[in-house]
Scaffold this motif. Structure first.
Motif, PDB file in Angstrom:
ATOM      1  N   LEU A   1     -11.185 -43.117  -0.363  1.00  0.00           N
ATOM      2  CA  LEU A   1     -12.504 -43.525   0.128  1.00  0.00           C
ATOM      3  C   LEU A   1     -13.374 -42.323   0.462  1.00  0.00           C
ATOM      4  CD1 LEU A   1     -11.451 -46.578   2.341  1.00  0.00           C
ATOM      5  CD2 LEU A   1     -12.346 -46.589  -0.006  1.00  0.00           C
ATOM      6  N   ASP A   2     -12.772 -41.256   0.991  1.00  0.00           N
ATOM      7  CA  ASP A   2     -13.530 -40.025   1.226  1.00  0.00           C
ATOM      8  C   ASP A   2     -14.096 -39.488  -0.089  1.00  0.00           C
ATOM      9  OD1 ASP A   2     -13.119 -40.005   3.951  1.00  0.00           O
ATOM     10  OD2 ASP A   2     -11.393 -38.640   3.876  1.00  0.00           O
ATOM     11  N   GLN A   3     -13.278 -39.516  -1.128  1.00  0.00           N
ATOM     12  CA  GLN A   3     -13.741 -39.062  -2.440  1.00  0.00           C
ATOM     13  C   GLN A   3     -14.826 -39.990  -2.989  1.00  0.00           C
ATOM     14  OE1 GLN A   3     -10.769 -37.528  -5.315  1.00  0.00           O
ATOM     15  NE2 GLN A   3      -9.251 -38.158  -3.792  1.00  0.00           N
ATOM     16  N   TYR A   4     -14.695 -41.286  -2.708  1.00  0.00           N
ATOM     17  CA  TYR A   4     -15.705 -42.261  -3.135  1.00  0.00           C
ATOM     18  C   TYR A   4     -17.059 -41.951  -2.487  1.00  0.00           C
ATOM     19  CZ  TYR A   4     -18.246 -46.703  -3.172  1.00  0.00           C
ATOM     20  OH  TYR A   4     -19.216 -47.674  -3.307  1.00  0.00           O
ATOM     21  N   PHE A   5     -17.066 -41.706  -1.181  1.00  0.00           N
ATOM     22  CA  PHE A   5     -18.310 -41.365  -0.492  1.00  0.00           C
ATOM     23  C   PHE A   5     -18.907 -40.070  -1.047  1.00  0.00           C
ATOM     24  CE2 PHE A   5     -16.458 -43.761   3.339  1.00  0.00           C
ATOM     25  CZ  PHE A   5     -17.224 -44.895   3.090  1.00  0.00           C
TER      26      PHE A   5
ATOM     27  N   PHE B   1     -16.051 -39.158  -9.669  1.00  0.00           N
ATOM     28  CA  PHE B   1     -16.239 -40.524 -10.175  1.00  0.00           C
ATOM     29  C   PHE B   1     -15.070 -40.915 -11.072  1.00  0.00           C
ATOM     30  CE2 PHE B   1     -17.572 -43.599 -13.294  1.00  0.00           C
ATOM     31  CZ  PHE B   1     -18.385 -44.481 -12.612  1.00  0.00           C
ATOM     32  N   ASP B   2     -14.722 -40.021 -11.998  1.00  0.00           N
ATOM     33  CA  ASP B   2     -13.630 -40.314 -12.932  1.00  0.00           C
ATOM     34  C   ASP B   2     -12.290 -40.424 -12.218  1.00  0.00           C
ATOM     35  OD1 ASP B   2     -15.435 -40.263 -15.032  1.00  0.00           O
ATOM     36  OD2 ASP B   2     -15.090 -38.138 -15.479  1.00  0.00           O
ATOM     37  N   ALA B   3     -12.166 -39.759 -11.063  1.00  0.00           N
ATOM     38  CA  ALA B   3     -10.899 -39.797 -10.318  1.00  0.00           C
ATOM     39  C   ALA B   3     -10.762 -41.053  -9.477  1.00  0.00           C
ATOM     40  CB  ALA B   3     -10.782 -38.555  -9.435  1.00  0.00           C
ATOM     41  N   VAL B   4     -11.879 -41.565  -8.924  1.00  0.00           N
ATOM     42  CA  VAL B   4     -11.769 -42.689  -7.982  1.00  0.00           C
ATOM     43  C   VAL B   4     -11.868 -44.057  -8.659  1.00  0.00           C
ATOM     44  CG1 VAL B   4     -12.646 -41.312  -6.068  1.00  0.00           C
ATOM     45  CG2 VAL B   4     -14.235 -42.722  -7.362  1.00  0.00           C
ATOM     46  N   PHE B   5     -12.568 -44.151  -9.794  1.00  0.00           N
ATOM     47  CA  PHE B   5     -12.725 -45.450 -10.459  1.00  0.00           C
ATOM     48  C   PHE B   5     -11.747 -45.590 -11.623  1.00  0.00           C
ATOM     49  CE2 PHE B   5     -16.880 -45.267  -8.375  1.00  0.00           C
ATOM     50  CZ  PHE B   5     -17.012 -46.573  -7.930  1.00  0.00           C
ATOM     51  N   HIS B   6     -11.123 -46.740 -11.703  1.00  0.00           N
ATOM     52  CA  HIS B   6     -10.307 -47.071 -12.871  1.00  0.00           C
ATOM     53  C   HIS B   6     -11.247 -47.238 -14.070  1.00  0.00           C
ATOM     54  CE1 HIS B   6      -7.652 -49.318 -15.538  1.00  0.00           C
ATOM     55  NE2 HIS B   6      -6.634 -48.928 -14.783  1.00  0.00           N
ATOM     56  N   PRO B   7     -10.854 -46.803 -15.254  1.00  0.00           N
ATOM     57  CA  PRO B   7     -11.751 -46.911 -16.422  1.00  0.00           C
ATOM     58  C   PRO B   7     -12.189 -48.344 -16.730  1.00  0.00           C
ATOM     59  CG  PRO B   7      -9.896 -45.460 -16.903  1.00  0.00           C
ATOM     60  CD  PRO B   7      -9.608 -46.090 -15.576  1.00  0.00           C
ATOM     61  N   GLN B   8     -11.395 -49.317 -16.302  1.00  0.00           N
ATOM     62  CA  GLN B   8     -11.731 -50.720 -16.580  1.00  0.00           C
ATOM     63  C   GLN B   8     -12.342 -51.420 -15.368  1.00  0.00           C
ATOM     64  OE1 GLN B   8      -7.585 -51.442 -18.162  1.00  0.00           O
ATOM     65  NE2 GLN B   8      -8.719 -52.477 -19.803  1.00  0.00           N
TER      66      GLN B   8
ATOM     67  N   TYR C   1     -22.183 -47.630 -15.477  1.00  0.00           N
ATOM     68  CA  TYR C   1     -22.330 -47.184 -14.088  1.00  0.00           C
ATOM     69  C   TYR C   1     -22.258 -45.660 -14.003  1.00  0.00           C
ATOM     70  CZ  TYR C   1     -21.427 -46.883  -9.033  1.00  0.00           C
ATOM     71  OH  TYR C   1     -21.486 -46.571  -7.691  1.00  0.00           O
ATOM     72  N   ARG C   2     -21.388 -45.052 -14.785  1.00  0.00           N
ATOM     73  CA  ARG C   2     -21.267 -43.590 -14.790  1.00  0.00           C
ATOM     74  C   ARG C   2     -22.586 -42.942 -15.219  1.00  0.00           C
ATOM     75  NH1 ARG C   2     -19.637 -38.894 -17.405  1.00  0.00           N
ATOM     76  NH2 ARG C   2     -17.884 -37.784 -16.424  1.00  0.00           N
ATOM     77  N   GLU C   3     -23.261 -43.548 -16.170  1.00  0.00           N
ATOM     78  CA  GLU C   3     -24.547 -43.010 -16.629  1.00  0.00           C
ATOM     79  C   GLU C   3     -25.599 -43.101 -15.529  1.00  0.00           C
ATOM     80  OE1 GLU C   3     -27.187 -41.089 -19.126  1.00  0.00           O
ATOM     81  OE2 GLU C   3     -24.998 -41.334 -19.260  1.00  0.00           O
ATOM     82  N   VAL C   4     -25.560 -44.182 -14.743  1.00  0.00           N
ATOM     83  CA  VAL C   4     -26.483 -44.315 -13.602  1.00  0.00           C
ATOM     84  C   VAL C   4     -26.272 -43.154 -12.634  1.00  0.00           C
ATOM     85  CG1 VAL C   4     -27.025 -45.701 -11.555  1.00  0.00           C
ATOM     86  CG2 VAL C   4     -26.712 -46.813 -13.773  1.00  0.00           C
ATOM     87  N   ILE C   5     -25.022 -42.860 -12.317  1.00  0.00           N
ATOM     88  CA  ILE C   5     -24.716 -41.761 -11.401  1.00  0.00           C
ATOM     89  C   ILE C   5     -25.172 -40.427 -11.996  1.00  0.00           C
ATOM     90  CG2 ILE C   5     -22.852 -40.485 -10.260  1.00  0.00           C
ATOM     91  CD1 ILE C   5     -23.326 -43.193  -9.024  1.00  0.00           C
ATOM     92  N   ALA C   6     -24.961 -40.248 -13.304  1.00  0.00           N
ATOM     93  CA  ALA C   6     -25.331 -38.990 -13.964  1.00  0.00           C
ATOM     94  C   ALA C   6     -26.839 -38.748 -13.922  1.00  0.00           C
ATOM     95  CB  ALA C   6     -24.835 -39.001 -15.408  1.00  0.00           C
TER      96      ALA C   6
END
Length: 204
Positions: free
Chosen positions: A11-15, A26-33, A52-57
């Motif tokens: 959760l710390d990494q998520y924040f 992002f790639d570490a905290v979210f499952h690809p699916q 969603y990854r593109e939104v963050i980028a």
């Protein structure tokens, strides 16, 4: 570490992912699916991880705007050795979010498999407004820019105000429209200079 500590670390990494728009995390905290959804948009907003990854980028990070962090973990529950749930809160811009995160443990690591969230529009209690009045005596454009940045940074550091809603206005006043001690400012300065000069002569 214990499962609880492992999830807290996730959760710390998520924040951090959201605050810094960090794609590596992002790639570490979210499952690809994993899925991302909210019913607070019309129609219901649903994204897979590539979208969603593109939104963050593409997003300008809250860190780059010096936004105050509001990260909270309200609850963590375990359904078993490999399944858990977390209710967390955070803020981005003028919005607060309540995130319901479903977690799975695969290959020895906890990851987010679903993010469903509530959007809460935040109303600023007060929009900071600072009015600086100066006599018109050749203050440069760069000096004005430095004043605006300095005052804004001060309000962010001391009062945790958002720089996006902090207003700084500089008014330049003609010398004949400014008075001190019952005198036009130029006459006041001449009088004060004379008094200081007389005092220095007396001291000598």
């Amino acid at each position: 570490m214990s499962p609880f500590a492992d999830v807290n670390d996730l959760l710390d990494q998520y924040f951090d992912t959201l605050y810094h728009c960090d794609l590596e995390k992002f790639d570490a905290v979210f499952h690809p699916q994993a899925i991302y959804a909210t019913a607070d948009e019309t129609p219901l907003l649903y994204r897979g991880m590539p979208a969603y990854r593109e939104v963050i980028a593409q997003r300008r990070s809250p860190a780059s705007r010096s936004e105050q962090r509001r990260d909270f973990v309200d609850a963590i529950e375990f359904a078993g050795d490999n399944t858990a749930f977390a209710r967390v809160r955070c803020s981005i811009g003028e919005r607060d979010f309540v995130d319901l995160l479903s977690l799975v443990r695969t290959e020895g690591h906890w990851r987010i498999i679903a993010k469903v969230f509530q959007i809460i529009e935040r109303k600023e209690k007060a929009m900071p407004y600072v009015n600086i009045k100066l006599t018109r005596e050749g203050v440069t454009e760069s000096q004005k820019a430095a004043l605006i940045k300095g005052v804004t940074d001060l309000l962010v550091d001391v009062l945790q105000k958002s720089p996006a809603t902090t207003m700084v206005v500089i008014d330049e006043i003609e010398m004949d429209n400014w008075g001190i001690g019952g005198l036009p400012v130029e006459e006041y300065r001449r009088t004060r200079a004379t008094l200081i000069g007389d005092s220095e002569n007396t001291d000598q």
